[in-house]
Every structure is written in C-alpha cells, then in structure tokens.
Design a protein around this motif. Structure first.
Motif, PDB file in Angstrom:
ATOM      1  N   ILE A  42      35.311-101.335  57.647  1.00  0.00           N
ATOM      2  CA  ILE A  42      34.218-101.525  56.966  1.00  0.00           C
ATOM      3  C   ILE A  42      33.468-101.920  58.598  1.00  0.00           C
ATOM      4  CG2 ILE A  42      34.341-102.606  54.791  1.00  0.00           C
ATOM      5  CD1 ILE A  42      34.353-105.408  56.150  1.00  0.00           C
ATOM      6  N   ARG A  43      32.198-101.430  58.609  1.00  0.00           N
ATOM      7  CA  ARG A  43      31.212-101.371  59.813  1.00  0.00           C
ATOM      8  C   ARG A  43      30.208-102.104  59.432  1.00  0.00           C
ATOM      9  NH1 ARG A  43      33.462 -96.760  59.400  1.00  0.00           N
ATOM     10  NH2 ARG A  43      31.880 -95.745  58.727  1.00  0.00           N
TER      11      ARG A  43
ATOM     12  N   GLY B 282      45.605-102.797  54.588  1.00  0.00           N
ATOM     13  CA  GLY B 282      44.878-103.268  55.557  1.00  0.00           C
ATOM     14  C   GLY B 282      43.466-103.162  55.451  1.00  0.00           C
ATOM     15  N   LEU B 283      42.823-104.126  56.310  1.00  0.00           N
ATOM     16  CA  LEU B 283      41.196-104.076  56.374  1.00  0.00           C
ATOM     17  C   LEU B 283      40.918-103.872  57.789  1.00  0.00           C
ATOM     18  CD1 LEU B 283      38.256-104.290  55.248  1.00  0.00           C
ATOM     19  CD2 LEU B 283      38.762-106.820  55.470  1.00  0.00           C
ATOM     20  N   LEU B 284      40.298-102.875  58.276  1.00  0.00           N
ATOM     21  CA  LEU B 284      39.709-102.895  59.788  1.00  0.00           C
ATOM     22  C   LEU B 284      38.266-103.474  59.662  1.00  0.00           C
ATOM     23  CD1 LEU B 284      39.986-102.310  62.712  1.00  0.00           C
ATOM     24  CD2 LEU B 284      39.651 -99.849  62.219  1.00  0.00           C
ATOM     25  N   ILE B 285      37.887-104.407  60.540  1.00  0.00           N
ATOM     26  CA  ILE B 285      36.656-104.828  60.409  1.00  0.00           C
ATOM     27  C   ILE B 285      36.121-104.437  62.002  1.00  0.00           C
ATOM     28  CG2 ILE B 285      35.022-106.793  60.591  1.00  0.00           C
ATOM     29  CD1 ILE B 285      37.004-108.267  58.708  1.00  0.00           C
ATOM     30  N   ASP B 286      35.113-103.407  62.013  1.00  0.00           N
ATOM     31  CA  ASP B 286      34.712-103.019  63.216  1.00  0.00           C
ATOM     32  C   ASP B 286      33.654-103.670  63.443  1.00  0.00           C
ATOM     33  OD1 ASP B 286      33.290-101.908  65.362  1.00  0.00           O
ATOM     34  OD2 ASP B 286      33.913 -99.782  64.591  1.00  0.00           O
TER      35      ASP B 286
ATOM     36  N   ALA C  28      42.193-106.310  60.597  1.00  0.00           N
ATOM     37  CA  ALA C  28      42.254-106.375  62.192  1.00  0.00           C
ATOM     38  C   ALA C  28      40.762-106.323  62.497  1.00  0.00           C
ATOM     39  CB  ALA C  28      42.799-104.960  62.659  1.00  0.00           C
ATOM     40  N   VAL C  29      40.528-107.015  63.470  1.00  0.00           N
ATOM     41  CA  VAL C  29      39.153-107.178  63.763  1.00  0.00           C
ATOM     42  C   VAL C  29      38.862-106.630  65.340  1.00  0.00           C
ATOM     43  CG1 VAL C  29      37.133-108.923  64.217  1.00  0.00           C
ATOM     44  CG2 VAL C  29      38.965-109.166  62.562  1.00  0.00           C
ATOM     45  N   LEU C  30      37.781-105.288  65.372  1.00  0.00           N
ATOM     46  CA  LEU C  30      37.442-104.834  66.605  1.00  0.00           C
ATOM     47  C   LEU C  30      36.266-105.644  67.100  1.00  0.00           C
ATOM     48  CD1 LEU C  30      37.551-100.999  65.911  1.00  0.00           C
ATOM     49  CD2 LEU C  30      39.422-102.620  67.155  1.00  0.00           C
ATOM     50  N   SER C  31      36.245-106.100  68.261  1.00  0.00           N
ATOM     51  CA  SER C  31      35.011-106.755  68.944  1.00  0.00           C
ATOM     52  C   SER C  31      35.284-107.168  70.471  1.00  0.00           C
ATOM     53  CB  SER C  31      34.676-108.120  68.319  1.00  0.00           C
ATOM     54  OG  SER C  31      33.519-108.579  68.850  1.00  0.00           O
ATOM     55  N   ASP C  32      34.208-106.912  71.154  1.00  0.00           N
ATOM     56  CA  ASP C  32      34.239-107.451  72.629  1.00  0.00           C
ATOM     57  C   ASP C  32      33.531-108.793  72.622  1.00  0.00           C
ATOM     58  OD1 ASP C  32      35.809-105.274  73.551  1.00  0.00           O
ATOM     59  OD2 ASP C  32      34.169-104.011  73.685  1.00  0.00           O
ATOM     60  N   ASN C  33      32.988-109.190  71.475  1.00  0.00           N
ATOM     61  CA  ASN C  33      32.320-110.672  71.553  1.00  0.00           C
ATOM     62  C   ASN C  33      33.275-111.705  71.696  1.00  0.00           C
ATOM     63  OD1 ASN C  33      30.949-112.815  70.309  1.00  0.00           O
ATOM     64  ND2 ASN C  33      29.113-111.503  69.948  1.00  0.00           N
TER      65      ASN C  33
ATOM     66  N   ALA D 128      46.224-112.701  54.215  1.00  0.00           N
ATOM     67  CA  ALA D 128      46.519-111.764  55.161  1.00  0.00           C
ATOM     68  C   ALA D 128      46.821-112.362  56.609  1.00  0.00           C
ATOM     69  CB  ALA D 128      45.398-110.663  55.016  1.00  0.00           C
ATOM     70  N   GLU D 129      47.586-111.395  57.263  1.00  0.00           N
ATOM     71  CA  GLU D 129      47.728-111.682  58.882  1.00  0.00           C
ATOM     72  C   GLU D 129      46.461-111.113  59.463  1.00  0.00           C
ATOM     73  OE1 GLU D 129      50.754-110.432  62.268  1.00  0.00           O
ATOM     74  OE2 GLU D 129      51.191-109.764  60.340  1.00  0.00           O
ATOM     75  N   VAL D 130      45.726-111.865  60.368  1.00  0.00           N
ATOM     76  CA  VAL D 130      44.905-111.299  60.979  1.00  0.00           C
ATOM     77  C   VAL D 130      45.055-111.297  62.430  1.00  0.00           C
ATOM     78  CG1 VAL D 130      42.103-111.758  61.210  1.00  0.00           C
ATOM     79  CG2 VAL D 130      43.445-112.563  59.415  1.00  0.00           C
ATOM     80  N   ARG D 131      44.586-110.287  63.092  1.00  0.00           N
ATOM     81  CA  ARG D 131      44.687-109.882  64.565  1.00  0.00           C
ATOM     82  C   ARG D 131      43.378-109.456  65.140  1.00  0.00           C
ATOM     83  NH1 ARG D 131      49.674-106.859  66.749  1.00  0.00           N
ATOM     84  NH2 ARG D 131      50.975-108.589  65.578  1.00  0.00           N
ATOM     85  N   PRO D 132      42.980-109.905  66.241  1.00  0.00           N
ATOM     86  CA  PRO D 132      41.883-109.513  67.108  1.00  0.00           C
ATOM     87  C   PRO D 132      42.402-108.076  67.763  1.00  0.00           C
ATOM     88  CG  PRO D 132      42.647-111.410  68.360  1.00  0.00           C
ATOM     89  CD  PRO D 132      43.441-111.008  66.884  1.00  0.00           C
ATOM     90  N   PHE D 133      41.354-107.238  68.011  1.00  0.00           N
ATOM     91  CA  PHE D 133      41.542-106.137  69.063  1.00  0.00           C
ATOM     92  C   PHE D 133      40.369-105.770  69.833  1.00  0.00           C
ATOM     93  CE2 PHE D 133      44.760-105.560  65.842  1.00  0.00           C
ATOM     94  CZ  PHE D 133      45.894-104.747  66.459  1.00  0.00           C
ATOM     95  N   PRO D 134      40.458-105.453  70.980  1.00  0.00           N
ATOM     96  CA  PRO D 134      39.225-105.218  71.804  1.00  0.00           C
ATOM     97  C   PRO D 134      38.421-104.187  70.925  1.00  0.00           C
ATOM     98  CG  PRO D 134      41.219-104.315  72.925  1.00  0.00           C
ATOM     99  CD  PRO D 134      41.584-104.971  71.848  1.00  0.00           C
ATOM    100  N   GLY D 135      37.278-104.040  71.576  1.00  0.00           N
ATOM    101  CA  GLY D 135      36.492-103.035  71.072  1.00  0.00           C
ATOM    102  C   GLY D 135      36.695-101.511  71.272  1.00  0.00           C
TER     103      GLY D 135
END
Length: 122
Positions: free
Chosen positions: A15-16, A45-49, A80-85, A101-108
């Motif tokens: 989702i974006r 999984g869920l990818l949150i952009d 998974a959460v994509l963000s540089d904020n 769910a297991e949640v993990r941050p990732f850089p943008g």
C-alpha cells in the motif's frame, strides 16, 4: 488516497498513501483486501510504502486507519515499512506493541530488501 498492488500471487499487499488519508479510503481498501484474506486465510506480508505519507485528513481518518489495522493485523505475518522520515522510523517499534505481526522498518530505498524479507518468513 491509498494505492495498492499485490505481490507473489496475493501473498503480499503493498500500500502507498499518496495524499492525506480519508476515512472512505480504508473502507475501500478493506473491500479489496478482505476477500483475499477470506480466500487465503492470511497474508504473508504487508509492505507500507510511507515515503510520501502526508498524514490524515482529520481525526475520523485516523480512527478509520486504527480500525482497519485492528481488523487486519491478525491475518498478517509480517509488516515492512519503507520511509526515510525520522518520525515514521519509530512506527514499527510502536506497532509491535499493538499488532500480532512482526514489524520492521526499511529505508526508502529498501523496497527490494523489504519484499525479500516479507517473502521469506523465518
């Protein structure tokens, strides 16, 4: 507005959020996601952009987001959460207290790594 797409034969939802989020958008997203969960039993999984996340239109939109998360998180293995904020980088740590769910941050720039992590639960 929330754009979404599926990866790995509907095992991973991406989702974006691309504008301020409104309550109706979470109902529309649930209408797309719920039948897949019903058919498959869960999502891998869920990818949150969140690279372009602009917040919620109002408090009702925030509440709708919380309701959507409450109703869906039991059917997810990983998020998974994509963000540089810098502030959004703390979102996974916060979510880990409220979701199964297991949640993990990732850089943008880490979309490929995030999808690989979501695709191979361990």
């Amino acid at each position: 507005m929330i754009e979404h797409c599926w990866h790995h034969d509907h095992d991973i939802l991406e989702i974006r959020p691309v504008a301020e989020l409104k309550p109706a958008e979470f109902r529309a997203l649930a209408a797309q996601v719920d039948p897949v969960i019903w058919e498959h039993g869960s999502l891998q999984g869920l990818l949150i952009d969140a690279r372009h996340f602009r917040g919620w239109q109002n408090f009702a939109a925030l509440v709708s987001h919380c309701v959507f998360t409450r109703n869906q998180h039991r059917h997810l293995q990983r998020i998974a959460v994509l963000s540089d904020n810098v502030l959004l980088a703390f979102m996974p740590q916060l979510l880990n207290h409220f979701v199964a769910a297991e949640v993990r941050p990732f850089p943008g720039s880490g979309e490929e790594a995030a999808l690989a992590w979501l695709a191979h639960p361990g």
